[in-house]
Design a protein around this motif. Structure first.
Motif, mmCIF file in Angstrom:
data_model
loop_
_atom_site.group_PDB
_atom_site.id
_atom_site.type_symbol
_atom_site.label_atom_id
_atom_site.label_comp_id
_atom_site.label_asym_id
_atom_site.label_seq_id
_atom_site.Cartn_x
_atom_site.Cartn_y
_atom_site.Cartn_z
ATOM 1 N N PRO A 11 0.822 -1.209 0.000
ATOM 2 C CA PRO A 11 0.000 0.000 0.000
ATOM 3 C C PRO A 11 0.855 1.256 0.000
ATOM 4 O O PRO A 11 1.964 1.282 0.547
ATOM 5 C CB PRO A 11 -0.802 -0.115 1.298
ATOM 6 N N ARG A 14 -0.191 7.442 1.732
ATOM 7 C CA ARG A 14 -1.399 8.251 1.924
ATOM 8 C C ARG A 14 -2.099 8.469 0.599
ATOM 9 O O ARG A 14 -1.450 8.535 -0.452
ATOM 10 C CB ARG A 14 -1.048 9.618 2.527
ATOM 11 N N GLY A 28 -5.483 6.964 4.769
ATOM 12 C CA GLY A 28 -5.108 5.773 4.032
ATOM 13 C C GLY A 28 -5.038 4.541 4.919
ATOM 14 O O GLY A 28 -5.633 4.499 5.993
ATOM 15 N N PRO A 29 -4.322 3.521 4.458
ATOM 16 C CA PRO A 29 -3.442 3.530 3.295
ATOM 17 C C PRO A 29 -4.202 3.466 1.972
ATOM 18 O O PRO A 29 -5.369 3.111 1.942
ATOM 19 C CB PRO A 29 -2.613 2.258 3.492
ATOM 20 N N LEU A 30 -3.501 3.844 0.905
ATOM 21 C CA LEU A 30 -4.047 3.740 -0.444
ATOM 22 C C LEU A 30 -3.417 2.526 -1.124
ATOM 23 O O LEU A 30 -2.212 2.454 -1.303
ATOM 24 C CB LEU A 30 -3.733 5.002 -1.244
ATOM 25 N N HIS A 31 -4.259 1.564 -1.501
ATOM 26 C CA HIS A 31 -3.796 0.357 -2.170
ATOM 27 C C HIS A 31 -3.843 0.559 -3.684
ATOM 28 O O HIS A 31 -4.708 1.272 -4.198
ATOM 29 C CB HIS A 31 -4.682 -0.826 -1.791
ATOM 30 N N SER A 46 -11.097 -6.872 3.436
ATOM 31 C CA SER A 46 -11.274 -5.512 3.965
ATOM 32 C C SER A 46 -12.604 -5.368 4.687
ATOM 33 O O SER A 46 -13.642 -5.836 4.206
ATOM 34 C CB SER A 46 -11.193 -4.493 2.829
ATOM 35 N N LEU A 49 -13.420 0.041 2.776
ATOM 36 C CA LEU A 49 -12.637 0.352 1.585
ATOM 37 C C LEU A 49 -13.434 1.301 0.697
ATOM 38 O O LEU A 49 -14.634 1.107 0.489
ATOM 39 C CB LEU A 49 -12.311 -0.927 0.804
ATOM 40 N N GLY A 66 -10.786 5.425 6.421
ATOM 41 C CA GLY A 66 -10.249 4.079 6.336
ATOM 42 C C GLY A 66 -9.444 3.887 5.070
ATOM 43 O O GLY A 66 -9.119 4.847 4.358
ATOM 44 N N PRO A 67 -9.113 2.656 4.718
ATOM 45 C CA PRO A 67 -8.313 2.381 3.525
ATOM 46 C C PRO A 67 -9.038 2.773 2.232
ATOM 47 O O PRO A 67 -10.274 2.767 2.162
ATOM 48 C CB PRO A 67 -8.093 0.866 3.583
#
Length: 430
Positions: A11, A14, A28-31, A46, A49, A66-67
Motif C-alpha cells: 500500500p 497516503r 489511508g493507506p491507499l492500495h 477488507s 474500503l 479508512g483504507p
C-alpha cells in the motif's frame, strides 16, 4: 470467492489531496492492485474500503477515514467491438485516452466532460456530464459493468441481463463495490468545430435567448459572472449538421484568439476555438489532455434544475451577484438530457446546470451557498455529487424517487457497509 494465493501489494503511504488541494482523502493507506484477482483479494479481506479515481471531485464523495484503493495501476484492457460500436475498458482509464483509442477504430464517445483527464469509473459513479440538449450524462453510455462486491466476488451486470437493477448500479457513488471494467456505447467518429463569442449583449438571460443559445450546437457552454451578460459563449458544432454561427451573434463578437473560461488564465490548455474542423474528442472537452487545465486553485458547485426553468433560476440568484462576484472565477450554464439512472441529478428531467467555479475561499463560499440554495429551492435543484453544496440531506434525498430501491440494492450487495464513508451515509442515509 477471490483466490487466496494472490500476494498482497504494497500500500502507498497516503491517498493525498484532490487536484484542487481542497479535499484530503484521508490517512489511508491507499492500495494500488495491478490485477483483478489482487483487487478481489484486497476487497475480500477488507472491513472498510473506498475507491479513489483521478481526484477531480470537490466534495468528500471519495474521502474516507479508512483504507482506499486506486485502479490506476491496473491494465487499460481496451477491447473494441466495431460492429456493435462498444468498448470494454478498465475503470481507471481516462476519457481522453479512451477517446483517442476509439478514434483509431473509427468510433467516438457521444459526449465528454470539460476535462478529458477524469477516469471512466469515477466519472460514471458520480454523475459527471458534458453538455447538450440531446446528450445524457457520461454514465448513461454504460451498458455493462464488472463489480467486485464486498465478499470479493466478481459480479458481471448489464443493461440487457439485469434491467431491474442496472440503473441503480451504474451511478452508485462507489457504495456497491469496486467497478473494475465498464462496457460503453460508442458512435461513429465525427468531425466538430468550436467557436467562442464574447460579451453577448444584455438580454441574453431571457428564456427565449437562452433557449436559442443553448440549442445552437451539439454542445454549448455559457460563461457569465452574474451581471446579466454572457462573457463567453462556447459553441461546439457537428460539421455538416449544425449551421455555422455568424461573426456577430446575440450581440457578441466571435473571438479572434483563443480564450480560457477563467479570463485571467492563458488559453494554451484549451481546445481549438478557431472554427476549424477536427475530431470530436479534440473539440468536445474544454481542455486538452496533454495540459493541466488550470492552476487547480478553485472550488466548484453545481445545481441541476429543469431545462425549461433555467432563466427563472438564474434570475432568482441574480440579486446575489454583488456578493457572488468577489468569490467567483466564472459561472457556467450547460444542459443535460434526462436519463433513467436512479441517483442521477438528471433523473427523468431534462436539465440545465447552474455552475460556479469559485476562488479557493472555502469558508466564504460555504457561508454564501445556503443563500444561493434558498433562492434555487423553488426549482427543486439537485446538487452535483462531486461538487460542494450545503443542501440538507433530507432535501437531497427527497429529489430521488428511486432512493428506496437503491437502498434495498445496497443492503443486498453491501450489507456490512464495507464501501461506506461519512459523505454517502449522511446524504443517502445509513
Amino acid at each position: 470467492m477471490p483466490p487466496d494465493d494472490i500476494p498482497r501489494e504494497t500500500p502507498l503511504a497516503r491517498p493525498g489531496l484532490s487536484w484542487s488541494g481542497t479535499v484530503d482523502y484521508g490517512p489511508g493507506p491507499l492500495h494500488a492492485p495491478t490485477s483483478v484477482p489482487e483487487l478481489q483479494a484486497l476487497v475480500g479481506r477488507s472491513r472498510r474500503l473506498r475507491a479513489l479515481g483521478t481526484r477531480h471531485s470537490f466534495s468528500q464523495v471519495a474521502a474516507s477515514d479508512g483504507p482506499l484503493v486506486s485502479l490506476a495501476a491496473m491494465p487499460s484492457d481496451l477491447e473494441f467491438d466495431t460492429a456493435a460500436r462498444t468498448v470494454r475498458v478498465a475503470a481507471g482509464v481516462r476519457y481522453g485516452e479512451l477517446a483517442v483509442a476509439a478514434a483509431e477504430h473509427g468510433l467516438a464517445l457521444a459526449t465528454m466532460g470539460s476535462l478529458p483527464h477524469i477516469s471512466v469509473g469515477g466519472a460514471s459513479a458520480t454523475g459527471t456530464h458534458g453538455s447538450g440538449d440531446r446528450h445524457r450524462s457520461l454514465a448513461s453510455s454504460v451498458r455493462a459493468v464488472d463489480l467486485v462486491t464486498a465478499n470479493g466476488d466478481l459480479l458481471a451486470l448489464s443493461r440487457e441481463d439485469d434491467p431491474a437493477i442496472f440503473d441503480g448500479v451504474v451511478l452508485s457513488l462507489g457504495t456497491l463495490g469496486v467497478v473494475t471494467h465498464l462496457t460503453l456505447d460508442l458512435v461513429p467518429a465525427f468531425a466538430m468545430r468550436q467557436t467562442v463569442h464574447l460579451d453577448v449583449a444584455d438580454g441574453a438571460m431571457t428564456s427565449a435567448a437562452l433557449d436559442e443559445m443553448l440549442g445552437a450546437g451539439y454542445s454549448v457552454s455559457l460563461f457569465h459572472r452574474w451581471d446579466g451578460r454572457i462573457a463567453q459563449a462556447w459553441v461546439k458544432q457537428a460539421v455538416g449538421v449544425d449551421d455555422e454561427l455568424p461573426e456577430l451573434w446575440h450581440g457578441g463578437h466571435r473571438a479572434t484568439r483563443a480564450v480560457h473560461p477563467l479570463p485571467d488564465l492563458p488559453a494554451e490548455p484549451c481546445t481549438d476555438q478557431s472554427g476549424a474542423s477536427g475530431p470530436s474528442h479534440e473539440r468536445l472537452p474544454h481542455f486538452r489532455l496533454e495540459f493541466t487545465p488550470s492552476s487547480g486553485e478553485e472550488i466548484q458547485s453545481e445545481y441541476f434544475v429543469a431545462r425549461d426553468q433555467v432563466a427563472e433560476a438564474l434570475a432568482a440568484v441574480m440579486p446575489l451577484g454583488e456578493r457572488i462576484r468577489p468569490l467567483l472565477h466564472a459561472s457556467e450554464v450547460r444542459t443535460v438530457a434526462a436519463d433513467d439512472l436512479w441517483l442521477s441529478p438528471a433523473f427523468h428531467r431534462d436539465s440545465s446546470c447552474v455552475h460556479f467555479t469559485w476562488k479557493q475561499l472555502p469558508r466564504e463560499v460555504e457561508a454564501l451557498l445556503p443563500e444561493i440554495e434558498e433562492r434555487l429551492a423553488p426549482f427543486a435543484p439537485r446538487p452535483h455529487w462531486g461538487k460542494v453544496f450545503t443542501t440538507a440531506p433530507e432535501t437531497v434525498r427527497a429529489q430521488y424517487p428511486r432512493l428506496p430501491d437503491f437502498r434495498a440494492l445496497r443492503d443486498r450487495l453491501d450489507p456490512e457497509r464495507v464501501f461506506r464513508n461519512t459523505y454517502v451515509d449522511r446524504l443517502l442515509g445509513e
